[in-house]
Scaffold this motif. Sequence first.
Motif, mmCIF file in Angstrom:
data_model
loop_
_atom_site.group_PDB
_atom_site.id
_atom_site.type_symbol
_atom_site.label_atom_id
_atom_site.label_comp_id
_atom_site.label_asym_id
_atom_site.label_seq_id
_atom_site.Cartn_x
_atom_site.Cartn_y
_atom_site.Cartn_z
ATOM 1 N N UNK A 193 6.403 2.234 2.033
ATOM 2 C CA UNK A 193 6.005 0.877 1.682
ATOM 3 C C UNK A 193 4.648 0.881 0.989
ATOM 4 N N UNK A 194 4.359 -0.243 0.328
ATOM 5 C CA UNK A 194 3.042 -0.441 -0.269
ATOM 6 C C UNK A 194 2.857 0.295 -1.581
ATOM 7 N N UNK A 213 4.524 -6.143 1.577
ATOM 8 C CA UNK A 213 5.159 -7.118 2.464
ATOM 9 C C UNK A 213 6.646 -6.836 2.662
ATOM 10 N N UNK A 214 7.356 -6.469 1.582
ATOM 11 C CA UNK A 214 8.792 -6.245 1.718
ATOM 12 C C UNK A 214 9.088 -5.011 2.550
ATOM 13 N N UNK A 215 8.376 -3.919 2.293
ATOM 14 C CA UNK A 215 8.588 -2.710 3.089
ATOM 15 C C UNK A 215 8.253 -2.914 4.550
ATOM 16 N N UNK A 216 7.184 -3.648 4.813
ATOM 17 C CA UNK A 216 6.800 -3.936 6.199
ATOM 18 C C UNK A 216 7.874 -4.753 6.903
ATOM 19 N N UNK A 217 8.421 -5.741 6.207
ATOM 20 C CA UNK A 217 9.482 -6.566 6.796
ATOM 21 C C UNK A 217 10.726 -5.730 7.080
ATOM 22 N N UNK A 218 11.030 -4.790 6.202
ATOM 23 C CA UNK A 218 12.198 -3.921 6.409
ATOM 24 C C UNK A 218 12.000 -3.050 7.642
ATOM 25 N N UNK A 239 -0.668 -6.081 7.500
ATOM 26 C CA UNK A 239 -0.743 -5.097 8.586
ATOM 27 C C UNK A 239 0.628 -4.509 8.878
ATOM 28 N N UNK A 240 0.681 -3.269 9.349
ATOM 29 C CA UNK A 240 1.973 -2.652 9.661
ATOM 30 C C UNK A 240 2.594 -3.294 10.890
ATOM 31 N N UNK A 241 3.905 -3.176 11.044
ATOM 32 C CA UNK A 241 4.573 -3.754 12.213
ATOM 33 C C UNK A 241 4.269 -2.955 13.473
ATOM 34 N N UNK A 263 11.036 13.847 8.023
ATOM 35 C CA UNK A 263 12.443 14.242 8.065
ATOM 36 C C UNK A 263 12.662 15.262 9.171
ATOM 37 N N UNK A 264 13.846 15.330 9.778
ATOM 38 C CA UNK A 264 15.094 14.662 9.396
ATOM 39 C C UNK A 264 15.147 13.206 9.848
ATOM 40 N N UNK A 265 16.006 12.446 9.182
ATOM 41 C CA UNK A 265 16.232 11.050 9.516
ATOM 42 C C UNK A 265 17.675 10.691 9.190
ATOM 43 N N UNK A 266 18.182 9.678 9.857
ATOM 44 C CA UNK A 266 19.545 9.221 9.572
ATOM 45 C C UNK A 266 19.610 8.434 8.276
ATOM 46 N N UNK A 267 18.532 7.711 7.974
ATOM 47 C CA UNK A 267 18.469 6.929 6.740
ATOM 48 C C UNK A 267 17.032 6.897 6.257
ATOM 49 N N UNK A 268 16.858 6.693 4.957
ATOM 50 C CA UNK A 268 15.531 6.584 4.362
ATOM 51 C C UNK A 268 15.542 5.430 3.373
ATOM 52 N N UNK A 269 14.556 4.548 3.511
ATOM 53 C CA UNK A 269 14.430 3.390 2.632
ATOM 54 C C UNK A 269 13.102 3.530 1.878
ATOM 55 N N UNK A 270 13.195 3.717 0.568
ATOM 56 C CA UNK A 270 12.007 3.946 -0.243
ATOM 57 C C UNK A 270 11.608 2.650 -0.943
ATOM 58 N N UNK A 271 10.866 1.818 -0.187
ATOM 59 C CA UNK A 271 10.430 0.531 -0.710
ATOM 60 C C UNK A 271 9.042 0.599 -1.339
ATOM 61 N N UNK A 272 8.362 1.735 -1.226
ATOM 62 C CA UNK A 272 7.012 1.864 -1.776
ATOM 63 C C UNK A 272 7.028 1.812 -3.299
ATOM 64 N N UNK A 273 5.977 1.243 -3.862
ATOM 65 C CA UNK A 273 5.789 1.232 -5.314
ATOM 66 C C UNK A 273 4.888 2.417 -5.661
ATOM 67 N N UNK A 274 5.509 3.578 -5.781
ATOM 68 C CA UNK A 274 4.761 4.814 -6.000
ATOM 69 C C UNK A 274 4.371 4.927 -7.474
ATOM 70 N N UNK A 275 3.109 5.257 -7.725
ATOM 71 C CA UNK A 275 2.650 5.422 -9.102
ATOM 72 C C UNK A 275 3.405 6.574 -9.767
ATOM 73 N N UNK A 276 3.883 6.332 -10.985
ATOM 74 C CA UNK A 276 4.611 7.380 -11.705
ATOM 75 C C UNK A 276 3.686 8.486 -12.195
ATOM 76 N N UNK A 277 2.432 8.126 -12.472
ATOM 77 C CA UNK A 277 1.496 9.095 -13.033
ATOM 78 C C UNK A 277 0.182 9.087 -12.254
ATOM 79 N N UNK A 278 -0.541 10.182 -12.370
ATOM 80 C CA UNK A 278 -1.894 10.279 -11.834
ATOM 81 C C UNK A 278 -2.800 10.856 -12.918
#
Length: 397
Positions: A193-194, A213-218, A239-241, A263-278
């Motif tokens: 998230x974030x 906000x969306x990742x935190x809600x998920x 704030x985190x949940x 990891x490992x995990x049963x599911x992974x939700x990638x809601x973060x807005x990760x920067x494509x470049x640095x």
Amino acid sequence: MLTGKHILLIIGGGIAAFKSLDLIRRLRERGAEVTPVLTLAGEAFVTPLSVSALAGRKVYRDLFDLTDEAEMGHIQLSRVADLLVVAPATADLMAKMASGLANDLASTILLATDTPVLAAPAMNVRMWQHPATRRNHAQLSDDGVRFVGPNDGDMACGEYGPGRMAEPMEIVAAIEAQLAGGPLSGKRVLVTSGPTHEPIDPVRYIANRSSGAQGTAIARALSALGAEVVFVTGPADVPPPEGVTVVPVETARQMREAVEAALPADAAVFAAAVADWRVQGARDQKLKKSKDGLPTLAFEENPDILKEVSHLGAGRPKLVVGFAAETDDVLANATAKRQRKGCDWIVANDVSGGSGVMGGADNTVTVIDEAGPESWPKMTKTEVAKRLAARIAEALN
């Protein structure tokens, strides 16, 4: 929610043991019965009298207590509870649990039980990050042990980082989620998230407008359905949940490391807005204005976390969900992204200037899977999260 529930609380030997006293009080306030087991090392930090007074019950301490063991006390203790909670779960206790050792009352109970176990790790940051502890954590997760924490923070030893035991109310929330018996009970889900912050120099960075906000809600919605949630978050505005394992990061590379560790995990939700470049070769000192003109910044690609996890072999989560924040041709771009990344679902949303999604309370999404797109009406991010969590539960079950 805890009225009539029986919690067997194992208190390990660490400075965080003092939090177990407040945890007992909080659990009893909510109607739970708490049977405490105090390790020999735990007695160095809290007294049997204080634990017994708060629990209103006898404290169990010795494997070879003649009175208790005449009735096979360690077997009975391991079976009568609705949930076993280890708090603090020290590095030593985690190692015993992972290896199947049984040389004291606590470890014998944990080996003899068929009751669900929730552990709240607490240790020095270097101990938590040591490869042996990481292996033990992964093994215990595979064995079905659920975790809450550890959190980042100041250590009693003066260091800072992950290793602080979760706060009592966080543990209570995790206990309630575990005992709720939701459709995701026993499942481990990773959520990112974030935004990420990619440094230019010590005072400047490249970021985006994601609030988290969306990742935190998920993460909150998945936890409410009983999942063990590992929440890897960039510098969010919200704030985190509670009741989830929070792993704060700054950069995309740090997020990748945290994801690999989760990891490992049963599911992974990638809601973060990760920067494509640095920025290539971020400066160690602040860039100054110069008569020679504007500085030139060279960029390099960040790791593609969603693609990497989607293409894992045996360690790939059963369900990988990505997000596509688009400003034009939303459906076409998101569909292409799903194919390119190799994830199972893509949650597409329009984040163009007039949408108000980034930083706002509402969202309008389209979930794309192999069957095609499914458009949802505009709703709050909390409602989106609950609907997505329910869909994930259905897929995993």
